[in-house]
Write an enzyme that holds these catalytic residues in place. Structure first.
Site, PDB file in Angstrom:
ATOM      1  CG  HIS A  74      -0.465   0.323   2.492  1.00 46.73           C
ATOM      2  ND1 HIS A  74       0.208  -0.709   3.373  1.00 46.73           N
ATOM      3  CD2 HIS A  74      -0.180   1.459   3.024  1.00 46.73           C
ATOM      4  CE1 HIS A  74       0.645  -0.053   4.541  1.00 46.73           C
ATOM      5  NE2 HIS A  74       0.324   1.202   4.253  1.00 46.73           N
ATOM      6  CG  ASP A 129      -0.215  -3.965   2.908  1.00 45.23           C
ATOM      7  OD1 ASP A 129       0.149  -3.294   1.801  1.00 45.23           O
ATOM      8  OD2 ASP A 129       0.179  -3.226   3.804  1.00 45.23           O
ATOM      9  N   GLY A 181       3.489   6.055   8.447  1.00 48.34           N
ATOM     10  CA  GLY A 181       4.639   6.191   8.079  1.00 48.34           C
ATOM     11  C   GLY A 181       5.512   5.182   8.417  1.00 48.34           C
ATOM     12  CG  ASN A 182       6.228   3.360  12.375  1.00 49.52           C
ATOM     13  OD1 ASN A 182       5.754   4.106  13.184  1.00 49.52           O
ATOM     14  ND2 ASN A 182       7.559   3.256  12.628  1.00 49.52           N
ATOM     15  CB  SER A 183       3.202   1.502   6.428  1.00 48.51           C
ATOM     16  OG  SER A 183       2.116   1.668   6.999  1.00 48.51           O
ATOM     17  CG  LEU A 227     -11.149 -25.767  -2.463  1.00 49.80           C
ATOM     18  CD1 LEU A 227     -10.201 -26.543  -3.247  1.00 49.80           C
ATOM     19  CD2 LEU A 227     -11.025 -25.966  -1.006  1.00 49.80           C
ATOM     20  N   GLY A 228     -12.529 -22.052  -4.198  1.00 53.05           N
ATOM     21  CA  GLY A 228     -13.789 -21.751  -4.545  1.00 53.05           C
ATOM     22  C   GLY A 228     -14.909 -21.971  -3.725  1.00 53.05           C
ATOM     23  CB  VAL A 229     -15.544 -23.715  -0.867  1.00 57.47           C
ATOM     24  CG1 VAL A 229     -15.742 -24.882  -2.016  1.00 57.47           C
ATOM     25  CG2 VAL A 229     -14.320 -23.682  -0.044  1.00 57.47           C
ATOM     26  CB  ILE A 254     -15.104 -22.128   4.470  1.00 55.60           C
ATOM     27  CG1 ILE A 254     -14.178 -21.118   4.554  1.00 55.60           C
ATOM     28  CG2 ILE A 254     -15.037 -23.284   3.382  1.00 55.60           C
ATOM     29  CD1 ILE A 254     -12.600 -21.396   4.770  1.00 55.60           C
TER      30      ILE A 254
END
Length: 378
Positions: free
Chosen positions: A104, A134, A207-209, A260-262, A264
């Site tokens: 980011h 990120d 700013g720490n990111s 996987l496409g579920v 859950i």
């Protein structure tokens, strides 16, 4: 009235005794104020922490980003539109000029400037980035005598250990904060693929990111990424996860996550009779996305997945972690309970794609306390 009078001398006596104790020994009418000294053990810890911070700072960098100028809303206006600027942190991981920061921090960057601790400035280019965790990998050319900060083993990190968070909060360069590891678990971002992030009370502010979270051995055990709005609780990407993703970021410029496409959720006591289960374990499949890998492999709604390729699954985060880290295109054995009977199907892991806008947003959003969704896509 008499009661208050009896307490006044006692209070005065207490103050005088305390003052005498604090003033130290007196000789005649004069006293000598000696320099305060810390206990040897505390002085040693104090010096070790200060020395550690001094040793780490040369590897910290300040990342300054200028984003593309947004289109003017009113074309008839003559006033120039100022470019958007932001800053973040990062640290050197390779003497050839490779730098780690947050995705980011460099989101939508038109130009990137990397400033080293000694004041040298270089143009930065994005080698690879992944919004889901990120994480971003930058490169600067022509830099010599770089201080490399080593990545440690975050799996060995224990709750309660001392840590230092380095960065450039609010544009204040070369800042260090001190704290402990508060927790290891789910981060704030729902899109995170099931890996335990490091929670700390070391101050992580805007700013720490992208800066390093370091243990007392001088090893980077996390990359500072997210924080609660008031900055009292911060989250860092574990170093072992960073090491796992670096090869893909360096070679492909992205991370191919398994899919996987579920949808859950956890198995609860209320589900036992309906699903004919003996105990509440595994991962309940609430729904299957048509045409996705699970659908093609024969997984159905109300199945309870208990294992993948020998890995035992106890919670939805276990399934998220196993699936996301499985190579795309690999065929896996999915062990599940269907109407109380154990069965097995084969599924070819697909490629995760950011299907919804909220998942595509950068994790550094400073939201409130994390919520656990009832149904998590995977």
């Amino acid at each position: 009235m008499s009661r208050s009078r009896t307490h006044i001398p006692v209070a005065l006596l207490s103050v005088l005794v305390l003052a005498a104790a604090c003033s130290g020994p007196m000789t005649g009418r004069t006293s000598t104020l000696e320099p305060a000294t810390a206990a040897p053990e505390l002085a040693r810890v104090n010096n070790l922490l200060a020395d550690l911070a001094e040793r780490l700072r040369p590897g910290l960098v300040h990342v300054r980003v200028q984003r593309a100028t947004p289109p003017a809303e009113d074309a008839s206006r003559d006033e120039p539109v100022e470019p958007r600027r932001s800053t973040g942190s990062g640290f050197v991981i390779d003497s050839k000029g490779l730098i780690i920061t947050n995705a980011h921090v460099v989101e939508g960057a038109a130009t990137i400037q990397v400033r080293l601790a000694d004041g040298r400035r270089f143009k930065g280019t994005v080698v690879g980035r992944d919004n889901r965790v990120d994480l971003a990998l930058l490169k600067i050319d022509g830099a010599t005598n770089l201080t490399v900060l080593p990545l440690g083993d975050s799996n060995r990190l224990r709750v309660g250990e001392f840590v230092l968070a380095l960065g450039n909060p609010f544009g204040l360069e070369q800042s260090v904060s001190f704290g402990i590891v508060s927790r290891k678990g789910a981060p704030l971002s729902v899109a995170s693929p099931g890996f335990d992030f490091i929670q700390t009370d070391a101050a992580i502010n805007p700013g720490n990111s992208g800066g390093p979270l370091v243990n007392v051995a001088g090893e980077v055990i996390g990359v500072n990424s997210m924080a609660i709005r008031n900055g009292s609780i911060g989250f860092a990407i574990p170093a072992n996860l960073v090491k796992m993703l670096l090869p893909q970021l360096a070679t492909k410029g992205r991370v191919d996550w398994g899919w996987l496409g579920v949808s859950i959720s956890e198995v609860t006591e209320d589900d036992l009779d309906r699903l004919k289960l003996r105990e509440a374990r595994g991962v309940l499949v609430r729904g299957v996305l048509p045409g996705d890998p699970a659908d093609k492999g024969g997984v159905r709604a109300n199945d309870v997945i208990v294992g993948i390729d020998g890995a035992r699954l106890e919670s939805p985060r276990d399934l998220q972690r196993v699936v996301s880290s499985t190579p795309v295109g690999k065929r896996v054995r999915v062990v599940l309970l269907r109407e109380g009977q154990e069965t097995e199907v084969e599924v070819t892991i697909g490629l995760y794609q950011e299907r919804e806008a909220p998942s595509a947003e950068p994790p550094r959003r400073e939201p409130g306390p994390p919520d656990t969704p009832k149904e998590a896509p995977k």
